[in-house]
Design a protein around this motif. Structure first.
Motif, PDB file in Angstrom:
ATOM      1  N   MET A  63       0.821  -1.208   0.000  1.00 42.43           N
ATOM      2  CA  MET A  63       0.000   0.000   0.000  1.00 42.43           C
ATOM      3  C   MET A  63       0.856   1.261   0.000  1.00 42.43           C
ATOM      4  O   MET A  63       0.494   2.264  -0.628  1.00 42.43           O
ATOM      5  N   GLN A 265      -2.471 -15.928   1.352  1.00 41.82           N
ATOM      6  CA  GLN A 265      -1.517 -14.823   1.429  1.00 41.82           C
ATOM      7  C   GLN A 265      -0.097 -15.296   1.695  1.00 41.82           C
ATOM      8  O   GLN A 265       0.847 -14.535   1.510  1.00 41.82           O
ATOM      9  N   LYS A 371      -2.539 -10.153  -7.600  1.00 41.37           N
ATOM     10  CA  LYS A 371      -1.936  -9.109  -6.773  1.00 41.37           C
ATOM     11  C   LYS A 371      -0.430  -9.022  -6.973  1.00 41.37           C
ATOM     12  O   LYS A 371       0.161  -7.957  -6.765  1.00 41.37           O
ATOM     13  N   TYR A 413      -7.513   3.102  -4.702  1.00 43.84           N
ATOM     14  CA  TYR A 413      -7.744   2.125  -3.625  1.00 43.84           C
ATOM     15  C   TYR A 413      -9.205   1.696  -3.569  1.00 43.84           C
ATOM     16  O   TYR A 413      -9.506   0.503  -3.384  1.00 43.84           O
ATOM     17  N   ILE A 414     -10.131   2.629  -3.744  1.00 41.86           N
ATOM     18  CA  ILE A 414     -11.553   2.295  -3.693  1.00 41.86           C
ATOM     19  C   ILE A 414     -11.936   1.379  -4.852  1.00 41.86           C
ATOM     20  O   ILE A 414     -12.633   0.372  -4.673  1.00 41.86           O
ATOM     21  N   SER A 416      -9.937  -0.590  -6.545  1.00 46.80           N
ATOM     22  CA  SER A 416      -9.295  -1.888  -6.332  1.00 46.80           C
ATOM     23  C   SER A 416     -10.046  -2.712  -5.294  1.00 46.80           C
ATOM     24  O   SER A 416     -10.235  -3.927  -5.471  1.00 46.80           O
ATOM     25  N   THR A 417     -10.463  -2.063  -4.213  1.00 46.93           N
ATOM     26  CA  THR A 417     -11.185  -2.788  -3.163  1.00 46.93           C
ATOM     27  C   THR A 417     -12.529  -3.301  -3.662  1.00 46.93           C
ATOM     28  O   THR A 417     -12.919  -4.445  -3.375  1.00 46.93           O
ATOM     29  N   ILE A 418     -13.249  -2.463  -4.411  1.00 47.35           N
ATOM     30  CA  ILE A 418     -14.540  -2.897  -4.957  1.00 47.35           C
ATOM     31  C   ILE A 418     -14.350  -4.070  -5.910  1.00 47.35           C
ATOM     32  O   ILE A 418     -15.106  -5.058  -5.870  1.00 47.35           O
ATOM     33  N   GLU A 420     -11.854  -6.249  -5.933  1.00 43.79           N
ATOM     34  CA  GLU A 420     -11.446  -7.441  -5.178  1.00 43.79           C
ATOM     35  C   GLU A 420     -12.630  -8.070  -4.451  1.00 43.79           C
ATOM     36  O   GLU A 420     -12.781  -9.300  -4.438  1.00 43.79           O
ATOM     37  N   LYS A 421     -13.482  -7.248  -3.847  1.00 44.10           N
ATOM     38  CA  LYS A 421     -14.665  -7.769  -3.166  1.00 44.10           C
ATOM     39  C   LYS A 421     -15.600  -8.464  -4.153  1.00 44.10           C
ATOM     40  O   LYS A 421     -16.184  -9.520  -3.847  1.00 44.10           O
ATOM     41  N   LYS A 424     -14.097 -11.913  -5.039  1.00 42.07           N
ATOM     42  CA  LYS A 424     -14.227 -12.892  -3.956  1.00 42.07           C
ATOM     43  C   LYS A 424     -15.670 -13.325  -3.751  1.00 42.07           C
ATOM     44  O   LYS A 424     -15.920 -14.451  -3.304  1.00 42.07           O
ATOM     45  N   SER A 437      -8.857  -1.176 -11.770  1.00 44.10           N
ATOM     46  CA  SER A 437      -8.282   0.113 -11.354  1.00 44.10           C
ATOM     47  C   SER A 437      -7.162   0.542 -12.301  1.00 44.10           C
ATOM     48  O   SER A 437      -7.052   1.722 -12.656  1.00 44.10           O
TER      49      SER A 437
END
Length: 485
Positions: A63, A265, A371, A413-414, A416-418, A420-421, A424, A437
């Motif tokens: 990050m 991970q 990633k 970041y937002i 990427s997070t959306i 990734e969620k 998953k 992103s």
């Protein structure tokens, strides 16, 4: 050209190192803020806390690195533009693209290093970090006294706690059986509520008991040959304390790392690739088993199978065959059909539950696999945004560049997070979800590079005022003509 390249590299390296250390420090403070209650006052050695902080810092690189590249590139070119050094470089016949080339090569080197770091060092650091964090959190006093279980963690004491508050310190419904082998005495304490804490030297656990009763049995003063006389004491109390020795359990036990190696991970690319192949093989096996299980329940209206050379006469379909059946046969047909449908649905539900779990595990493995690449790509994409953006705004230091970089990093970041969620949860393709992103930010970086190379005034407020003033001057006569008409 070599002197200019060296000047640009020096102008970039210093802000990059400073911003990287600042971002790492901020992320480390967030880590301490989150887990400070699990580490302070638990009797850990100082080097255990430092080790945990070092592993946490290693996991924060993914990050901190993109944000540092973005911020330092904006600061570098903003400072060069503010001091008119970019004007001098352009007046010497060197374009902005050529001026960005040495820093672009350096960022490419950082991206390659980030890839190898995420593939080789990050899995090891994550394994050490989560194992040590687990041991630290298990060392909490609340874990010595689980709910609804008679705990023998403390020597010569058996303790049961009916309920605990979320803080883990306030207890309800306590029952304590204690025995003193030296004095050959024992007692039992029952209390409605209690609160526990450790002493400053971490040698004892103190439990403050409230609203309870104590039963004690010890040897009396009388004599007897066969049945010695005993004394039974019952005592009610509003508040009392119970002191428990922590010398036998206060030391932290290291958990075997093999218990954490199956985490996604903690895997490198080769291990993730093998995991994805095994999961795909399991999915194919479930698909085949589902087909073999469901096929006997499927009925077809078809003619008997015959060789291709044989002539098959078409048989007219009679849609009114059900109406011709007696009422009892109709009822039995409906009951049988409903039973078969329910049976198929139940079998399908059970099988698809296992299929969905494996599918989500496969998506999680693909997330960790991609990633390894998105970290390197994010450094390049954010540099393509930061360098031309700094040349356009022409502001150095930690003022406006910090604001602009934080805005673009939050966007990255937002998204990427959306993505990734969504991957998953099984709502998006792994490739699209993990690269969305980069796909969005790269055209923005190319557009800003084009504008900066052509000396565009994107952030010049005066240019927008002039544009809207000219637009209003053109529109105003049209409205006056309509009013006159």
């Amino acid at each position: 050209m070599k002197k200019i390249h060296l000047l640009l590299l020096k102008s970039f390296v210093r802000p990059f190192l400073v911003t990287f250390l600042i971002v790492m420090f901020m992320l480390l403070m967030l880590f301490l803020w989150k887990y400070i209650d699990d580490m302070i006052g638990k009797g850990f050695q100082w080097y255990v806390i430092l080790e945990l902080m070092a592993y946490a810092s290693a996991t924060n690189v993914q990050m901190a690195l993109p944000l540092s590249v973005l911020l330092s590139s904006i600061m570098t070119y903003g400072s060069l533009g503010e001091n008119y050094e970019l004007v001098a470089i352009k007046s010497a016949g060197i374009s902005l693209t050529r001026a960005m080339f040495p820093m672009f090569v350096l960022v490419c080197g950082l991206s390659i290093g980030a890839f190898f770091f995420s593939d080789y060092m990050l899995p090891v650091a994550s394994l050490k970090y989560y194992r040590l964090l687990y041991d630290v959190r298990e060392q909490k006093s609340a874990n010595f006294l689980p709910e609804g279980v008679f705990s023998n963690s403390f020597a010569n004491n058996t303790i049961r706690v009916q309920k605990k508050d979320p803080d883990g310190q306030t207890l309800y419904g306590l029952t304590i059986y204690s025995k003193d082998p030296l004095k050959n005495t024992s007692f039992m304490v029952m209390a409605k509520q209690g609160k526990m804490y450790r002493t400053f030297d971490n040698k004892y656990l103190i439990i403050e008991l409230k609203d309870g009763i104590r039963y004690e049995e010890n040897a009396g003063s009388g004599t007897g040959v066969y049945i010695p006389r005993r004394v039974f004491i019952r005592q009610r109390f509003k508040s009392t304390t119970q002191k428990l020795d922590l010398s036998g359990i206060a030391s932290m036990k290291a958990t075997d790392e093999s218990s954490f190696k199956n985490g996604l991970q903690m895997m490198n690319m080769r291990m993730l690739g093998d995991t994805i192949r095994v999961l795909n093989k399991n999915l194919d096996s479930i698909r085949m088993a589902n087909f073999q299980l469901m096929s006997p329940f499927i009925k077809y209206f078809a003619v008997p199978a015959r060789p291709d050379s044989a002539k098959i006469k078409a048989v007219a379909y009679k849609p009114n065959w059900y109406k011709a059946l007696p009422i009892t046969d109709k009822q039995q047909a409906l009951i049988t059909a409903r039973q078969e449908v329910n049976s198929v649905k139940e079998q399908y539900k059970i099988r698809m539950g296992a299929f969905d779990n494996i599918k989500l595990s496969e998506h999680g493995a693909q997330v960790e696999y991609y990633k390894k690449f998105t970290l390197s790509a994010a450094c390049l994409a954010l540099f393509l945004i930061g360098a031309p953006l700094g040349a356009i705004i022409r502001k150095g230091g930690l003022g406006l560049p910090v604001v602009v970089s934080v805005v673009f990093f939050l966007i990255y970041y937002i998204i990427s997070t959306i993505g990734e969620k969504a991957v998953k949860a099984g709502d998006a393709s792994p490739f699209i979800g993990m690269w969305i992103s980069i796909i969005i930010l790269t055209p923005i970086g190319i557009f800003l590079s084009y504008k900066a190379a052509n000396d565009s005034v994107i952030f010049d407020a005066d240019s927008y005022k002039k544009y809207f003033a000219n637009l209003l001057a053109k529109i105003k006569p049209l409205f006056s003509k309509k009013a006159a008409a």
